[in-house]
Motif scaffolding. Structure first.
Motif, PDB file in Angstrom:
ATOM      1  N   THR A  37       0.833  -1.203   0.000  1.00 64.57           N
ATOM      2  CA  THR A  37       0.000   0.000   0.000  1.00 64.57           C
ATOM      3  C   THR A  37       0.867   1.253   0.000  1.00 64.57           C
ATOM      4  N   ILE A  38       1.923   1.251   0.819  1.00 61.83           N
ATOM      5  CA  ILE A  38       2.845   2.388   0.862  1.00 61.83           C
ATOM      6  C   ILE A  38       3.469   2.599  -0.506  1.00 61.83           C
ATOM      7  N   GLU A  39       3.941   1.508  -1.115  1.00 59.09           N
ATOM      8  CA  GLU A  39       4.590   1.606  -2.424  1.00 59.09           C
ATOM      9  C   GLU A  39       3.612   2.072  -3.504  1.00 59.09           C
ATOM     10  N   LEU A  40       2.369   1.568  -3.478  1.00 58.66           N
ATOM     11  CA  LEU A  40       1.359   1.981  -4.463  1.00 58.66           C
ATOM     12  C   LEU A  40       1.014   3.462  -4.327  1.00 58.66           C
ATOM     13  N   ASN A  41       1.165   3.983  -3.111  1.00 55.47           N
ATOM     14  CA  ASN A  41       0.897   5.401  -2.873  1.00 55.47           C
ATOM     15  C   ASN A  41       2.128   6.269  -3.056  1.00 55.47           C
ATOM     16  N   GLY A  42       3.194   5.687  -3.595  1.00 58.76           N
ATOM     17  CA  GLY A  42       4.398   6.451  -3.893  1.00 58.76           C
ATOM     18  C   GLY A  42       5.356   6.611  -2.736  1.00 58.76           C
ATOM     19  N   GLY A  43       5.097   5.930  -1.646  1.00 59.02           N
ATOM     20  CA  GLY A  43       5.968   6.037  -0.485  1.00 59.02           C
ATOM     21  C   GLY A  43       7.062   4.985  -0.488  1.00 59.02           C
ATOM     22  N   THR A  44       8.066   5.218   0.308  1.00 63.13           N
ATOM     23  CA  THR A  44       9.158   4.264   0.511  1.00 63.13           C
ATOM     24  C   THR A  44       9.460   4.221   1.998  1.00 63.13           C
ATOM     25  N   PRO A  45       9.247   3.069   2.632  1.00 61.23           N
ATOM     26  CA  PRO A  45       9.568   3.005   4.059  1.00 61.23           C
ATOM     27  C   PRO A  45      11.059   3.212   4.281  1.00 61.23           C
ATOM     28  N   ARG A  46      11.381   3.946   5.302  1.00 58.50           N
ATOM     29  CA  ARG A  46      12.792   4.152   5.636  1.00 58.50           C
ATOM     30  C   ARG A  46      13.377   2.866   6.199  1.00 58.50           C
ATOM     31  N   GLN A  47      14.629   2.632   5.903  1.00 60.50           N
ATOM     32  CA  GLN A  47      15.331   1.498   6.491  1.00 60.50           C
ATOM     33  C   GLN A  47      15.752   1.868   7.905  1.00 60.50           C
ATOM     34  N   LEU A  48      15.516   0.980   8.831  1.00 61.83           N
ATOM     35  CA  LEU A  48      15.975   1.215  10.198  1.00 61.83           C
ATOM     36  C   LEU A  48      17.468   0.944  10.268  1.00 61.83           C
ATOM     37  N   PRO A  49      18.221   1.813  10.897  1.00 60.69           N
ATOM     38  CA  PRO A  49      19.648   1.533  11.051  1.00 60.69           C
ATOM     39  C   PRO A  49      19.846   0.416  12.081  1.00 60.69           C
ATOM     40  N   VAL A  50      20.517  -0.639  11.675  1.00 62.83           N
ATOM     41  CA  VAL A  50      20.745  -1.782  12.549  1.00 62.83           C
ATOM     42  C   VAL A  50      22.232  -2.082  12.552  1.00 62.83           C
ATOM     43  N   THR A  51      22.851  -2.000  13.713  1.00 63.15           N
ATOM     44  CA  THR A  51      24.275  -2.261  13.839  1.00 63.15           C
ATOM     45  C   THR A  51      24.607  -3.693  13.434  1.00 63.15           C
ATOM     46  N   LEU A  52      23.784  -4.634  13.851  1.00 65.86           N
ATOM     47  CA  LEU A  52      24.009  -6.050  13.545  1.00 65.86           C
ATOM     48  C   LEU A  52      23.122  -6.485  12.371  1.00 65.86           C
ATOM     49  N   GLN A  53      23.256  -5.789  11.246  1.00 66.69           N
ATOM     50  CA  GLN A  53      22.419  -6.049  10.074  1.00 66.69           C
ATOM     51  C   GLN A  53      22.513  -7.503   9.614  1.00 66.69           C
ATOM     52  N   TYR A  54      23.665  -8.128   9.820  1.00 63.97           N
ATOM     53  CA  TYR A  54      23.805  -9.510   9.375  1.00 63.97           C
ATOM     54  C   TYR A  54      22.781 -10.427  10.055  1.00 63.97           C
TER      55      TYR A  54
END
Length: 133
Positions: A37-54
């Motif tokens: 729904t966000i994408e269809l409305n032209g939005g892009t969710p922000r990526q959360l900064p995660v130190t342990l992304q792995y």
């Protein structure tokens, strides 16, 4: 370490919230997930900064949850152990606990009926420029 653990848990809960299909005002399920729904409305969710992304990457590779019957449940320690055996990745005990907790958080987010994302309010969560377009 506890702060980093919390980042992974919050990121997983956010992923679950985005993956869910909310109910409309009439009680019926929406046609799309929150993310779609966000994408269809032209939005892009922000990526959360995660130190342990792995660890977030491992969770996604493993599968954030297990489908059952008419829903999903958190992954089990048995499933995580099998994944380690197949991939050859040896996790430490705190990584195992973090991944199991993250899977539970994903499921919590998935079943959340809140219209507010787990990591803040909607205005902070979406790219405002995309929403204004």
């Amino acid at each position: 370490m506890a702060e980093w653990h919390g980042e992974v848990i919050l990121a997983a809960k956010q992923m679950g919230w985005l993956s869910s299909t909310p109910k409309e005002a009439d009680g019926q399920l929406a046609k799309h997930t929150r993310l779609k729904t966000i994408e269809l409305n032209g939005g892009t969710p922000r990526q959360l900064p995660v130190t342990l992304q792995y660890l977030v990457d491992y969770l996604q590779e493993l599968g954030c949850c297990t489908p059952v019957g008419m829903g999903v449940v958190a992954i089990s320690a048995t499933e995580l152990h099998a994944w380690q055996s197949v991939t050859g990745i040896a996790l430490s005990s705190w990584e195992v606990r973090t991944l199991l907790g993250a899977s539970k958080a994903f499921v919590d987010g998935y079943y959340s009926e809140s219209s507010t994302p787990p990591c803040g309010n909607s205005d902070d969560f979406y790219e405002q420029a995309a929403l204004d377009a």
